[in-house]
Motif scaffolding. Structure first.
Motif, PDB file in Angstrom:
ATOM      1  N   MET A 158       0.570  -1.169   0.083  1.00 16.38           N
ATOM      2  CA  MET A 158      -0.133   0.035   0.044  1.00 16.38           C
ATOM      3  C   MET A 158       0.990   1.210  -0.119  1.00 16.38           C
ATOM      4  O   MET A 158       0.891   1.767   1.005  1.00 16.38           O
ATOM      5  CB  MET A 158      -0.987   0.094   1.232  1.00 16.38           C
ATOM      6  N   ALA A 159       1.466   1.642  -1.145  1.00 18.07           N
ATOM      7  CA  ALA A 159       2.287   2.745  -1.387  1.00 18.07           C
ATOM      8  C   ALA A 159       1.559   3.493  -2.418  1.00 18.07           C
ATOM      9  O   ALA A 159       0.870   2.963  -3.492  1.00 18.07           O
ATOM     10  CB  ALA A 159       3.655   2.124  -1.538  1.00 18.07           C
ATOM     11  N   CYS A 160       2.299   4.811  -2.597  1.00 15.25           N
ATOM     12  CA  CYS A 160       1.843   5.556  -3.739  1.00 15.25           C
ATOM     13  C   CYS A 160       2.284   5.040  -5.131  1.00 15.25           C
ATOM     14  O   CYS A 160       3.554   4.800  -5.331  1.00 15.25           O
ATOM     15  CB  CYS A 160       2.549   6.933  -3.593  1.00 15.25           C
ATOM     16  N   LYS A 161       1.450   4.406  -5.940  1.00 11.00           N
ATOM     17  CA  LYS A 161       1.742   3.801  -7.239  1.00 11.00           C
ATOM     18  C   LYS A 161       1.601   4.775  -8.181  1.00 11.00           C
ATOM     19  O   LYS A 161       1.991   4.366  -9.702  1.00 11.00           O
ATOM     20  CB  LYS A 161       0.778   2.624  -7.418  1.00 11.00           C
ATOM     21  N   HIS A 162       1.003   5.972  -8.216  1.00 13.12           N
ATOM     22  CA  HIS A 162       0.691   6.977  -9.245  1.00 13.12           C
ATOM     23  C   HIS A 162       0.954   8.311  -8.676  1.00 13.12           C
ATOM     24  O   HIS A 162       0.144   8.665  -7.563  1.00 13.12           O
ATOM     25  CB  HIS A 162      -0.181   6.801  -9.977  1.00 13.12           C
ATOM     26  N   ASP A 206       5.965  16.818 -13.758  1.00 11.72           N
ATOM     27  CA  ASP A 206       6.648  15.430 -13.202  1.00 11.72           C
ATOM     28  C   ASP A 206       5.688  14.786 -12.939  1.00 11.72           C
ATOM     29  O   ASP A 206       4.674  14.856 -12.607  1.00 11.72           O
ATOM     30  CB  ASP A 206       7.493  15.971 -12.226  1.00 11.72           C
ATOM     31  N   SER A 207       6.076  13.391 -12.986  1.00 16.12           N
ATOM     32  CA  SER A 207       5.194  12.295 -12.554  1.00 16.12           C
ATOM     33  C   SER A 207       5.755  10.904 -12.488  1.00 16.12           C
ATOM     34  O   SER A 207       7.136  10.504 -12.790  1.00 16.12           O
ATOM     35  CB  SER A 207       4.294  11.944 -13.838  1.00 16.12           C
ATOM     36  N   PHE A 208       4.894   9.934 -11.970  1.00 15.28           N
ATOM     37  CA  PHE A 208       5.329   8.618 -11.726  1.00 15.28           C
ATOM     38  C   PHE A 208       4.043   7.648 -12.255  1.00 15.28           C
ATOM     39  O   PHE A 208       3.024   7.855 -11.837  1.00 15.28           O
ATOM     40  CB  PHE A 208       5.826   8.211 -10.361  1.00 15.28           C
ATOM     41  N   ASN A 209       4.454   6.845 -13.183  1.00 16.76           N
ATOM     42  CA  ASN A 209       3.427   5.886 -13.510  1.00 16.76           C
ATOM     43  C   ASN A 209       2.071   6.851 -14.322  1.00 16.76           C
ATOM     44  O   ASN A 209       1.305   6.336 -14.166  1.00 16.76           O
ATOM     45  CB  ASN A 209       2.911   5.098 -12.514  1.00 16.76           C
ATOM     46  N   THR A 210       2.549   7.522 -15.177  1.00 17.74           N
ATOM     47  CA  THR A 210       1.598   8.502 -15.802  1.00 17.74           C
ATOM     48  C   THR A 210       1.983   8.416 -17.418  1.00 17.74           C
ATOM     49  O   THR A 210       3.293   8.662 -18.006  1.00 17.74           O
ATOM     50  CB  THR A 210       1.782  10.053 -15.459  1.00 17.74           C
ATOM     51  N   ALA A 211       0.991   7.976 -18.175  1.00 17.26           N
ATOM     52  CA  ALA A 211       1.084   7.806 -19.620  1.00 17.26           C
ATOM     53  C   ALA A 211       1.022   9.255 -20.226  1.00 17.26           C
ATOM     54  O   ALA A 211       1.653   9.538 -21.168  1.00 17.26           O
ATOM     55  CB  ALA A 211       0.417   6.583 -20.305  1.00 17.26           C
ATOM     56  N   SER A 212      -0.083   9.859 -19.772  1.00 15.71           N
ATOM     57  CA  SER A 212      -0.759  11.002 -20.329  1.00 15.71           C
ATOM     58  C   SER A 212      -1.643  11.745 -19.654  1.00 15.71           C
ATOM     59  O   SER A 212      -2.101  10.825 -18.567  1.00 15.71           O
ATOM     60  CB  SER A 212      -1.122  10.614 -21.893  1.00 15.71           C
ATOM     61  N   LEU A 213      -2.241  12.694 -20.136  1.00 10.53           N
ATOM     62  CA  LEU A 213      -3.332  13.599 -19.530  1.00 10.53           C
ATOM     63  C   LEU A 213      -4.456  13.878 -20.253  1.00 10.53           C
ATOM     64  O   LEU A 213      -4.217  13.692 -21.453  1.00 10.53           O
ATOM     65  CB  LEU A 213      -2.844  15.046 -18.724  1.00 10.53           C
ATOM     66  N   SER A 231      -5.692  11.705 -15.334  1.00 10.23           N
ATOM     67  CA  SER A 231      -4.380  11.196 -15.397  1.00 10.23           C
ATOM     68  C   SER A 231      -4.353   9.765 -15.923  1.00 10.23           C
ATOM     69  O   SER A 231      -4.875   8.972 -15.087  1.00 10.23           O
ATOM     70  CB  SER A 231      -3.869  11.363 -13.991  1.00 10.23           C
ATOM     71  N   ASN A 232      -3.987   9.367 -17.197  1.00  8.25           N
ATOM     72  CA  ASN A 232      -3.901   8.045 -17.626  1.00  8.25           C
ATOM     73  C   ASN A 232      -2.683   7.063 -16.849  1.00  8.25           C
ATOM     74  O   ASN A 232      -1.424   7.758 -17.265  1.00  8.25           O
ATOM     75  CB  ASN A 232      -4.083   8.064 -19.211  1.00  8.25           C
ATOM     76  N   LEU A 233      -2.727   6.132 -16.376  1.00 13.83           N
ATOM     77  CA  LEU A 233      -1.921   5.252 -15.951  1.00 13.83           C
ATOM     78  C   LEU A 233      -1.089   4.663 -17.005  1.00 13.83           C
ATOM     79  O   LEU A 233      -1.702   4.022 -17.899  1.00 13.83           O
ATOM     80  CB  LEU A 233      -2.274   4.527 -14.576  1.00 13.83           C
ATOM     81  N   THR A 234       0.417   4.435 -16.626  1.00 18.65           N
ATOM     82  CA  THR A 234       0.872   3.487 -17.578  1.00 18.65           C
ATOM     83  C   THR A 234       0.741   2.104 -17.238  1.00 18.65           C
ATOM     84  O   THR A 234       0.418   1.143 -17.831  1.00 18.65           O
ATOM     85  CB  THR A 234       2.460   3.917 -17.227  1.00 18.65           C
ATOM     86  N   ASN A 235       0.566   2.027 -15.778  1.00 18.30           N
ATOM     87  CA  ASN A 235       0.271   0.511 -15.249  1.00 18.30           C
ATOM     88  C   ASN A 235      -0.916   0.683 -14.333  1.00 18.30           C
ATOM     89  O   ASN A 235      -0.866   1.567 -13.388  1.00 18.30           O
ATOM     90  CB  ASN A 235       1.433  -0.279 -14.375  1.00 18.30           C
TER      91      ASN A 235
END
Length: 117
Positions: free
Chosen positions: A24-28, A42-49, A59-63
């Protein structure tokens, strides 16, 4: 007192870094400019907006997350920012001005906590 210093925590096979898939950690997270043409700062696990209209962002997630029922936190420079119920692969937030009307925000932050798919 003990101290641990590491560069990488490896997986059990020693072939790469350990993943956070079942913690249970920040995944995005995503910081973006929400006025005019929305832009990721800046981002983590972000594909696009996706701009869904005035004060309404995705915010569209990569995973993807395991489902849409994850912990979502958003913050906007205009004032209130609320979870706008996205999906397992898109975090949705809405930002409002002090009058309670939807308003674009110059600085937006989104975080998703929970399990990845």
């Amino acid at each position: 007192m003990s101290e641990i210093r590491v560069t990488t925590v490896s997986d059990t096979a020693g072939t790469g870094p350990v993943t956070l898939t079942k913690q249970m950690a920040c995944k995005h997270w995503c910081y973006f400019v929400g006025t005019g043409t929305i832009v990721i700062g800046d981002s983590f696990n972000t594909a696009s907006l996706t701009d869904h209209g005035t004060g309404n962002y995705g915010s569209n997630l990569t995973n993807a997350m395991s489902d849409a029922n994850q912990g979502l936190f958003g913050l906007g420079s205009t004032g209130e920012c609320v979870d706008n119920r996205g999906t397992a692969s898109q975090a949705r937030v809405a930002t409002f001005n002090s009058s309670g009307s939807l308003a674009d925000s110059s600085r937006c932050n989104i975080q998703f906590q929970g399990d990845l798919a």
